[in-house]
Design a protein around this motif. Sequence first.
Motif, PDB file in Angstrom:
ATOM      1  N   TYR A 103      -7.005   1.234  -1.808  1.00  0.00           N
ATOM      2  CA  TYR A 103      -5.913   2.165  -2.090  1.00  0.00           C
ATOM      3  C   TYR A 103      -6.233   3.534  -1.519  1.00  0.00           C
ATOM      4  O   TYR A 103      -7.348   3.803  -1.063  1.00  0.00           O
ATOM      5  CB  TYR A 103      -5.688   2.278  -3.609  1.00  0.00           C
ATOM      6  CG  TYR A 103      -6.931   2.705  -4.362  1.00  0.00           C
ATOM      7  CD1 TYR A 103      -7.204   4.048  -4.582  1.00  0.00           C
ATOM      8  CD2 TYR A 103      -7.846   1.755  -4.821  1.00  0.00           C
ATOM      9  CE1 TYR A 103      -8.342   4.436  -5.250  1.00  0.00           C
ATOM     10  CE2 TYR A 103      -8.995   2.138  -5.486  1.00  0.00           C
ATOM     11  CZ  TYR A 103      -9.239   3.479  -5.704  1.00  0.00           C
ATOM     12  OH  TYR A 103     -10.372   3.866  -6.348  1.00  0.00           O
ATOM     13  N   TRP A 131      -6.447   9.942  -7.762  1.00  0.00           N
ATOM     14  CA  TRP A 131      -5.196   9.164  -7.774  1.00  0.00           C
ATOM     15  C   TRP A 131      -5.326   7.941  -8.684  1.00  0.00           C
ATOM     16  O   TRP A 131      -4.426   7.630  -9.451  1.00  0.00           O
ATOM     17  CB  TRP A 131      -4.859   8.727  -6.351  1.00  0.00           C
ATOM     18  CG  TRP A 131      -3.643   7.845  -6.282  1.00  0.00           C
ATOM     19  CD1 TRP A 131      -2.352   8.240  -6.110  1.00  0.00           C
ATOM     20  CD2 TRP A 131      -3.625   6.419  -6.402  1.00  0.00           C
ATOM     21  NE1 TRP A 131      -1.520   7.160  -6.116  1.00  0.00           N
ATOM     22  CE2 TRP A 131      -2.265   6.011  -6.293  1.00  0.00           C
ATOM     23  CE3 TRP A 131      -4.597   5.446  -6.586  1.00  0.00           C
ATOM     24  CZ2 TRP A 131      -1.877   4.678  -6.370  1.00  0.00           C
ATOM     25  CZ3 TRP A 131      -4.218   4.114  -6.667  1.00  0.00           C
ATOM     26  CH2 TRP A 131      -2.870   3.743  -6.564  1.00  0.00           C
ATOM     27  N   ASN A 166      -3.047   7.033 -11.917  1.00  0.00           N
ATOM     28  CA  ASN A 166      -2.091   5.934 -11.823  1.00  0.00           C
ATOM     29  C   ASN A 166      -2.579   4.627 -12.424  1.00  0.00           C
ATOM     30  O   ASN A 166      -1.760   3.767 -12.755  1.00  0.00           O
ATOM     31  CB  ASN A 166      -1.723   5.692 -10.355  1.00  0.00           C
ATOM     32  CG  ASN A 166      -0.929   6.827  -9.765  1.00  0.00           C
ATOM     33  OD1 ASN A 166       0.289   6.870  -9.872  1.00  0.00           O
ATOM     34  ND2 ASN A 166      -1.633   7.771  -9.133  1.00  0.00           N
ATOM     35  N   GLN A 167      -3.889   4.475 -12.533  1.00  0.00           N
ATOM     36  CA  GLN A 167      -4.416   3.226 -13.058  1.00  0.00           C
ATOM     37  C   GLN A 167      -5.441   3.426 -14.172  1.00  0.00           C
ATOM     38  O   GLN A 167      -5.962   2.442 -14.706  1.00  0.00           O
ATOM     39  CB  GLN A 167      -5.089   2.410 -11.927  1.00  0.00           C
ATOM     40  CG  GLN A 167      -4.189   2.117 -10.734  1.00  0.00           C
ATOM     41  CD  GLN A 167      -3.092   1.129 -11.065  1.00  0.00           C
ATOM     42  OE1 GLN A 167      -3.185   0.403 -12.052  1.00  0.00           O
ATOM     43  NE2 GLN A 167      -2.036   1.116 -10.262  1.00  0.00           N
ATOM     44  N   MET A 173      -2.896   7.770 -17.124  1.00  0.00           N
ATOM     45  CA  MET A 173      -1.571   7.171 -17.271  1.00  0.00           C
ATOM     46  C   MET A 173      -0.950   7.553 -18.616  1.00  0.00           C
ATOM     47  O   MET A 173      -1.662   7.786 -19.599  1.00  0.00           O
ATOM     48  CB  MET A 173      -1.681   5.648 -17.160  1.00  0.00           C
ATOM     49  CG  MET A 173      -2.176   5.151 -15.816  1.00  0.00           C
ATOM     50  SD  MET A 173      -2.330   3.354 -15.767  1.00  0.00           S
ATOM     51  CE  MET A 173      -0.601   2.902 -15.909  1.00  0.00           C
ATOM     52  N   GLN A 188       8.633   4.474  -3.742  1.00  0.00           N
ATOM     53  CA  GLN A 188       7.661   4.090  -4.756  1.00  0.00           C
ATOM     54  C   GLN A 188       6.373   4.845  -4.519  1.00  0.00           C
ATOM     55  O   GLN A 188       5.791   4.769  -3.441  1.00  0.00           O
ATOM     56  CB  GLN A 188       7.400   2.581  -4.669  1.00  0.00           C
ATOM     57  CG  GLN A 188       8.604   1.725  -5.015  1.00  0.00           C
ATOM     58  CD  GLN A 188       8.951   1.768  -6.486  1.00  0.00           C
ATOM     59  OE1 GLN A 188       8.157   2.287  -7.253  1.00  0.00           O
ATOM     60  NE2 GLN A 188      10.093   1.274  -6.856  1.00  0.00           N
ATOM     61  N   ASN A 224       3.519   4.185  -5.810  1.00  0.00           N
ATOM     62  CA  ASN A 224       2.388   3.253  -5.867  1.00  0.00           C
ATOM     63  C   ASN A 224       2.827   1.927  -5.305  1.00  0.00           C
ATOM     64  O   ASN A 224       3.762   1.313  -5.781  1.00  0.00           O
ATOM     65  CB  ASN A 224       1.936   3.085  -7.327  1.00  0.00           C
ATOM     66  CG  ASN A 224       0.753   2.135  -7.439  1.00  0.00           C
ATOM     67  OD1 ASN A 224       0.224   1.720  -6.405  1.00  0.00           O
ATOM     68  ND2 ASN A 224       0.364   1.798  -8.641  1.00  0.00           N
ATOM     69  N   SER A 232       2.926  -1.035  -7.701  1.00  0.00           N
ATOM     70  CA  SER A 232       3.827  -1.040  -8.844  1.00  0.00           C
ATOM     71  C   SER A 232       5.126  -1.669  -8.435  1.00  0.00           C
ATOM     72  O   SER A 232       5.773  -1.235  -7.501  1.00  0.00           O
ATOM     73  CB  SER A 232       4.059   0.402  -9.311  1.00  0.00           C
ATOM     74  OG  SER A 232       5.018   0.422 -10.340  1.00  0.00           O
ATOM     75  N   ASN A 269       2.467  -1.040 -14.669  1.00  0.00           N
ATOM     76  CA  ASN A 269       2.249  -1.620 -13.345  1.00  0.00           C
ATOM     77  C   ASN A 269       1.171  -2.692 -13.407  1.00  0.00           C
ATOM     78  O   ASN A 269       0.200  -2.572 -14.122  1.00  0.00           O
ATOM     79  CB  ASN A 269       1.804  -0.542 -12.348  1.00  0.00           C
ATOM     80  CG  ASN A 269       2.860   0.514 -12.180  1.00  0.00           C
ATOM     81  OD1 ASN A 269       4.039   0.201 -12.291  1.00  0.00           O
ATOM     82  ND2 ASN A 269       2.445   1.745 -11.916  1.00  0.00           N
ATOM     83  N   SER A 290      -1.163  -4.439 -10.583  1.00  0.00           N
ATOM     84  CA  SER A 290      -1.529  -4.385  -9.168  1.00  0.00           C
ATOM     85  C   SER A 290      -1.821  -5.770  -8.657  1.00  0.00           C
ATOM     86  O   SER A 290      -2.050  -6.701  -9.406  1.00  0.00           O
ATOM     87  CB  SER A 290      -2.760  -3.489  -8.966  1.00  0.00           C
ATOM     88  OG  SER A 290      -3.898  -4.116  -9.488  1.00  0.00           O
TER      89      SER A 290
END
Length: 485
Positions: free
Chosen positions: A76, A285, A289-290, A294, A338, A340, A343, A383, A385
């Motif tokens: 990523y 990031w 996001n993960q 979050m 989007q 991500n 997601s 989300n 992944s």
Amino acid sequence: MSGSYDDSVGVEVSSDSFWEVGNYKRTVKRIDDGHRLCNDLMNCIHERARIEKVYAQQLTEWAKRWKQLVEKGPQYGTVERAWCAFMSEAEKVSELHLEVKSSLMNEDFEKIKNWQKEAFHKQMMGGFKETKEAEDGFRKAQKPWAKKLKEVEAAKKAYHAACKEEKLAVSRETNSKADPALNPEQLKKLQDKVERSKQDVLKTKEKYEKSLKELDNATPQYMENMEQVFEQCQQFEEKRLRFFREVLLEVQKHLDLSNVASYKNIYRELEQNIKSADAVEDLRWFRANQGPGMSMNWPQFEEWSADLNRTLSRREKKKASDGVTLTGINQTGDQVSQPNKHSSSLSVQSNTVQSVQSSYNPFEDEEDTGSTVSEKEDNKIKNVSSYEKNQSYPTDWSDEESNNPFSSTDANGDTNPFDEDTSPAMEVRVRALYDYEGQEQDELSFKAGDELTKMGNEDEQGWCKGRLDNGQVGLYPANYVEPIQ
């Protein structure tokens, strides 16, 4: 190498010199060799162009395959972009090599072909006009001298034969003097023969010297004429050699990508993309996001509501027939951006009780009666992944019996239509219309455009059993795919 000439049959060639009779043929043969060398050079360029084309195709295929693997893989952030920059480099270099192939064939190959056609003119009876002209020129220049050379050779042969005969006659006369049985008359004949042989030697010697002198007198003119024809052949060959040098330089320019500005820019851009990879930024990031960054709907006290917060059992869910939530649609293009790429869940909110009840997932846990419909909808927003979907989780975080709605017997006691022991159904290849991320461990995840194998028929709730190309078997919404024609 010794040559032969029509008017000098029997003339012995004493050396490999150009001036020997017939040895000009090597110069004439060079004209035919020049035509063949043009063909060889064209074949050489054609093979290199084919190599450039194959290499370009291999670069494109490599870039396409690895770009998909990286995008679908767990990498990523900025490092992913740096990795994908190699695929972009391959695609751009592929285009440059296709341009090289085009230049070799459309410019260099065609240039040689046209020059060859203009320089060499075929005759109806075979061979080339230039070869015949050179052959005739050399023959005409050599013919007078070759004729005199033939006379010299004949005179020399006669002179040597006379000398040999004289020697034999003298030897016989000497032997006869020692033989008392020989009468005077016989001795006189031997003496006369010796005298005649001496005269023949003088005559043949004189003739031999005369013919040789004539040959010497004709030699300067012979050399001048031969030089003139030879220089014409040299000029023709010089044009070919200079043309080959010119073409080879052009080929070198087409092959040398280091002098192409766009080629340098490709690797300058690649270096910038790699250097722009920032581990701190990627970790930031991922945290946002993960990870702990979050957002979370922490449990809060909620008043009981008979209408909105009524829990639904699996039996009630199966009886409902007014709708099914689509939980894996990704809008592409200009519709939605989007943040991500992993997601792919789309939550559907409802303002009425009827819409809430019609947007449930029919395969939610039956025993999870403590969760409300609104909570389940919130959970769908999370989300999943492409990396997480393939991981196995500890058993203490899931209820196997409740998480697998396709166990041998459901809450109503009905058999599962996707059990392995059911009668085998025809397998059909289908193509995904939308992205879908599995919400359960027994569900498949795929991207729009991916192909998979449909196993069995659609069940009452609109789900199908399928198998991905990597061998993974699971469930997916039937309306997310279409048959491959």
